[in-house]
Design a protein around this motif. Structure first.
Motif, PDB file in Angstrom:
ATOM      1  N   THR A  31     -54.036  31.424 -20.182  1.00  8.53           N
ATOM      2  CA  THR A  31     -54.574  31.110 -18.859  1.00  8.53           C
ATOM      3  C   THR A  31     -53.441  30.622 -17.953  1.00  8.53           C
ATOM      4  OG1 THR A  31     -55.133  28.901 -19.649  1.00  8.53           O
ATOM      5  CG2 THR A  31     -56.883  30.570 -19.667  1.00  8.53           C
ATOM      6  N   ASN A  32     -53.767  30.524 -16.658  1.00 13.02           N
ATOM      7  CA  ASN A  32     -52.765  30.084 -15.693  1.00 13.02           C
ATOM      8  C   ASN A  32     -53.445  29.357 -14.543  1.00 13.02           C
ATOM      9  OD1 ASN A  32     -50.432  29.763 -14.113  1.00 13.02           O
ATOM     10  ND2 ASN A  32     -50.793  31.717 -13.077  1.00 13.02           N
ATOM     11  N   MET A  33     -53.206  28.065 -14.447  1.00 17.91           N
ATOM     12  CA  MET A  33     -53.604  27.272 -13.287  1.00 17.91           C
ATOM     13  C   MET A  33     -52.696  26.059 -13.257  1.00 17.91           C
ATOM     14  SD  MET A  33     -57.169  25.333 -12.277  1.00 17.91           S
ATOM     15  CE  MET A  33     -58.201  26.782 -12.255  1.00 17.91           C
ATOM     16  N   SER A  34     -51.752  26.055 -12.343  1.00 23.46           N
ATOM     17  CA  SER A  34     -50.749  24.989 -12.324  1.00 23.46           C
ATOM     18  C   SER A  34     -51.335  23.682 -11.809  1.00 23.46           C
ATOM     19  CB  SER A  34     -49.566  25.401 -11.448  1.00 23.46           C
ATOM     20  OG  SER A  34     -49.966  25.456 -10.080  1.00 23.46           O
ATOM     21  N   ALA A  35     -50.653  22.591 -12.111  1.00 21.88           N
ATOM     22  CA  ALA A  35     -51.053  21.289 -11.588  1.00 21.88           C
ATOM     23  C   ALA A  35     -50.977  21.280 -10.072  1.00 21.88           C
ATOM     24  CB  ALA A  35     -50.163  20.196 -12.178  1.00 21.88           C
ATOM     25  N   ALA A  36     -50.005  21.999  -9.510  1.00 20.39           N
ATOM     26  CA  ALA A  36     -49.868  22.067  -8.051  1.00 20.39           C
ATOM     27  C   ALA A  36     -51.074  22.763  -7.428  1.00 20.39           C
ATOM     28  CB  ALA A  36     -48.577  22.790  -7.678  1.00 20.39           C
ATOM     29  N   TYR A  37     -51.556  23.818  -8.054  1.00 18.59           N
ATOM     30  CA  TYR A  37     -52.745  24.531  -7.590  1.00 18.59           C
ATOM     31  C   TYR A  37     -53.945  23.586  -7.567  1.00 18.59           C
ATOM     32  CZ  TYR A  37     -56.453  28.177  -7.758  1.00 18.59           C
ATOM     33  OH  TYR A  37     -57.558  28.961  -7.520  1.00 18.59           O
ATOM     34  N   ARG A  38     -54.130  22.831  -8.639  1.00 24.97           N
ATOM     35  CA  ARG A  38     -55.251  21.887  -8.696  1.00 24.97           C
ATOM     36  C   ARG A  38     -55.117  20.805  -7.634  1.00 24.97           C
ATOM     37  NH1 ARG A  38     -54.127  21.927 -14.353  1.00 24.97           N
ATOM     38  NH2 ARG A  38     -53.500  19.729 -14.227  1.00 24.97           N
ATOM     39  N   THR A  39     -53.892  20.319  -7.432  1.00 26.40           N
ATOM     40  CA  THR A  39     -53.675  19.255  -6.456  1.00 26.40           C
ATOM     41  C   THR A  39     -54.060  19.698  -5.055  1.00 26.40           C
ATOM     42  OG1 THR A  39     -51.920  18.230  -7.768  1.00 26.40           O
ATOM     43  CG2 THR A  39     -51.930  17.758  -5.407  1.00 26.40           C
ATOM     44  N   ILE A  40     -53.757  20.943  -4.689  1.00 28.27           N
ATOM     45  CA  ILE A  40     -54.125  21.452  -3.362  1.00 28.27           C
ATOM     46  C   ILE A  40     -55.636  21.397  -3.186  1.00 28.27           C
ATOM     47  CG2 ILE A  40     -54.153  23.501  -1.879  1.00 28.27           C
ATOM     48  CD1 ILE A  40     -51.454  24.280  -3.166  1.00 28.27           C
ATOM     49  N   GLN A  41     -56.373  21.798  -4.218  1.00 28.31           N
ATOM     50  CA  GLN A  41     -57.840  21.809  -4.115  1.00 28.31           C
ATOM     51  C   GLN A  41     -58.388  20.375  -4.071  1.00 28.31           C
ATOM     52  OE1 GLN A  41     -58.188  24.891  -3.461  1.00 28.31           O
ATOM     53  NE2 GLN A  41     -56.257  25.353  -4.490  1.00 28.31           N
ATOM     54  N   GLU A  42     -57.835  19.488  -4.877  1.00 20.16           N
ATOM     55  CA  GLU A  42     -58.284  18.096  -4.861  1.00 20.16           C
ATOM     56  C   GLU A  42     -57.999  17.452  -3.510  1.00 20.16           C
ATOM     57  OE1 GLU A  42     -56.362  16.195  -8.161  1.00 20.16           O
ATOM     58  OE2 GLU A  42     -57.042  17.749  -9.550  1.00 20.16           O
ATOM     59  N   ASN A  43     -56.808  17.711  -2.953  1.00 18.45           N
ATOM     60  CA  ASN A  43     -56.471  17.164  -1.643  1.00 18.45           C
ATOM     61  C   ASN A  43     -57.420  17.687  -0.570  1.00 18.45           C
ATOM     62  OD1 ASN A  43     -54.329  15.713  -2.691  1.00 18.45           O
ATOM     63  ND2 ASN A  43     -52.756  17.152  -2.006  1.00 18.45           N
ATOM     64  N   LEU A  44     -57.694  18.993  -0.614  1.00 21.06           N
ATOM     65  CA  LEU A  44     -58.582  19.571   0.384  1.00 21.06           C
ATOM     66  C   LEU A  44     -59.955  18.920   0.331  1.00 21.06           C
ATOM     67  CD1 LEU A  44     -59.257  21.801   2.522  1.00 21.06           C
ATOM     68  CD2 LEU A  44     -60.135  23.122   0.605  1.00 21.06           C
ATOM     69  N   LEU A  45     -60.517  18.786  -0.863  1.00 21.23           N
ATOM     70  CA  LEU A  45     -61.857  18.208  -0.992  1.00 21.23           C
ATOM     71  C   LEU A  45     -61.866  16.722  -0.622  1.00 21.23           C
ATOM     72  CD1 LEU A  45     -62.976  20.001  -4.274  1.00 21.23           C
ATOM     73  CD2 LEU A  45     -63.769  20.469  -1.947  1.00 21.23           C
ATOM     74  N   THR A  46     -60.744  16.050  -0.811  1.00 25.18           N
ATOM     75  CA  THR A  46     -60.617  14.658  -0.375  1.00 25.18           C
ATOM     76  C   THR A  46     -60.538  14.566   1.136  1.00 25.18           C
ATOM     77  OG1 THR A  46     -59.479  14.046  -2.427  1.00 25.18           O
ATOM     78  CG2 THR A  46     -59.199  12.568  -0.544  1.00 25.18           C
ATOM     79  N   ASP A  47     -59.776  15.485   1.744  1.00 19.19           N
ATOM     80  CA  ASP A  47     -59.505  15.437   3.178  1.00 19.19           C
ATOM     81  C   ASP A  47     -60.597  16.055   4.035  1.00 19.19           C
ATOM     82  OD1 ASP A  47     -57.021  14.324   2.559  1.00 19.19           O
ATOM     83  OD2 ASP A  47     -55.947  16.241   2.702  1.00 19.19           O
ATOM     84  N   TYR A  48     -61.399  16.937   3.471  1.00 19.23           N
ATOM     85  CA  TYR A  48     -62.310  17.774   4.273  1.00 19.23           C
ATOM     86  C   TYR A  48     -63.238  16.954   5.169  1.00 19.23           C
ATOM     87  CZ  TYR A  48     -66.100  21.053   5.314  1.00 19.23           C
ATOM     88  OH  TYR A  48     -67.047  21.810   5.958  1.00 19.23           O
ATOM     89  N   ALA A  49     -63.927  15.987   4.613  1.00 19.69           N
ATOM     90  CA  ALA A  49     -64.851  15.182   5.417  1.00 19.69           C
ATOM     91  C   ALA A  49     -64.069  14.324   6.403  1.00 19.69           C
ATOM     92  CB  ALA A  49     -65.706  14.305   4.516  1.00 19.69           C
ATOM     93  N   GLY A  50     -64.613  14.193   7.605  1.00 16.24           N
ATOM     94  CA  GLY A  50     -63.975  13.379   8.630  1.00 16.24           C
ATOM     95  C   GLY A  50     -63.013  14.123   9.505  1.00 16.24           C
ATOM     96  N   HIS A  51     -62.863  15.437   9.271  1.00 19.23           N
ATOM     97  CA  HIS A  51     -61.900  16.206  10.042  1.00 19.23           C
ATOM     98  C   HIS A  51     -62.555  17.392  10.742  1.00 19.23           C
ATOM     99  CE1 HIS A  51     -59.184  13.820   7.465  1.00 19.23           C
ATOM    100  NE2 HIS A  51     -58.444  13.810   8.550  1.00 19.23           N
TER     101      HIS A  51
END
Length: 330
Positions: free
Chosen positions: A95-115
């Motif tokens: 399989t292939n899913m880097s930590a950087a890939y996951r971090t982008i998604q986590e950041n987006l879901l953290t940042d999404y509300a309020g913007h």
């Protein structure tokens, strides 16, 4: 026809009864090529670049979004990311899913509300026991990296032979992690399942990841409340991103997936049960702006959004006030 559309939009804005029009719109949603029946339910897909091109007459929809009587996600939307990444695919390939890939998604879901994009959704509402508008509130409630093996392929995705998850298997993963983590469902919780590069999925024998869709959102019912969820396959850059799109985080697949996550999150909020906000043709808020990024004014032209110091290239969403795609609204 334009006069009728304006009349419907005016009545909706006044909150008057639109039962005949709502029935028409629900019929259109049922017939929409983006609404696919699966295992006794329906989901709404985000089309590949090729599918969007083939459906361009259908997607060239001027709007407006119409309210069809169903619920929206209230009062705040808490998201939960499930990264399902065992060591190997069903074929035995890694399989292939880097930590950087996951971090982008986590950041987006953290940042999404309020913007900005979430603020655009605040013009939409539910009228169930009184009109209540969507709130620009929420955030990431948690994430989990699940390394248990993928089950035997439950479908046949022609672009990922031997490695394919059915919608039933995606739903089972949501239930498994919810029970493991003690996460609960309801109209303020959204569960997003991310899978590895090389892992496909299908809704039936025709509609699969990468040959028809890049993601989808839907719901399934439990004994008490609906579970609102999305399927987020690893973004295939050939099929799930336009060719000249920049990568603000230096991770093209991660950035492409982030835009799709934003699309699915926005559509889940405004149409969680596929009976709230969509046009007379059955298009949801993100469909009208798929792969439309607008101006990229951040990060030297690589990003169109900057939230909490994080850069993103995210598709725009439809704004009824301007009858077009926007980066911030209303």
């Amino acid at each position: 026809m334009r006069k009728l559309t304006r009349l419907v939009a005016s009545f909706a804005a006044l909150g008057l009864a639109l039962a005949p029009f709502a029935r028409l719109a629900r019929a259109q949603q049922n017939q929409s090529p983006l609404a696919i029946a699966t295992e006794g339910a329906r989901v709404h897909i985000f089309p590949t670049v090729e599918t969007a091109s083939e459906l361009s007459p259908f997607l060239s929809d001027p709007g407006p979004l119409l309210y069809n009587g169903g619920p929206v996600m209230l009062p705040r939307v808490v998201t939960y990311a499930i990264f399902w990444v065992p060591p190997t695919l069903q074929t035995g390939a890694p399989t292939n899913m880097s930590a950087a890939y996951r971090t982008i998604q986590e950041n987006l879901l953290t940042d999404y509300a309020g913007h900005s994009l979430d603020n655009n959704s605040t013009q939409y509402y539910q009228n169930i026991g009184g009109r209540t508008y969507i709130k620009n509130l929420g955030g990431l409630g948690g994430f989990y990296v699940d390394t248990r093996p993928y089950p035997a392929s439950g479908c046949t995705d022609p672009l990922t032979p031997g490695s394919c998850l059915s919608d039933t298997q995606i739903q089972r993963e949501v239930k498994h992690v919810m029970a493991l983590k003690g996460w609960t469902s309801g109209f303020n919780h959204l569960f997003l399942v991310f899978t590895s590069s090389g892992e496909g999925s299908c809704l039936d024998s025709i509609h699969c990841a990468y040959n028809y869709y890049c993601a989808y959102h839907g719901y399934f019912t439990t004994a008490t409340t609906p579970v609102i969820y999305t399927n987020q396959p690893f973004a295939d850059l050939v099929h799930c991103q336009i060719g000249d799109a920049p990568s603000p985080n230096g991770n093209p697949a991660g950035d492409a997936t982030a835009s799709i996550v934003s699309h699915e999150t926005t559509e889940s909020i405004t149409d969680p049960m596929l009976d709230a906000w969509y046009t007379a043709q059955g298009n949801e808020i993100g469909d009208l702006c798929a792969y439309n990024y607008g101006a990229a004014g951040w990060d030297a032209g690589n990003a169109n959004e900057m939230w909490n110091g994080d850069f993103y290239l995210l598709q725009q969403e439809f704004d009824n006030h301007v009858s077009g795609c926007v980066q911030v609204g209303p």
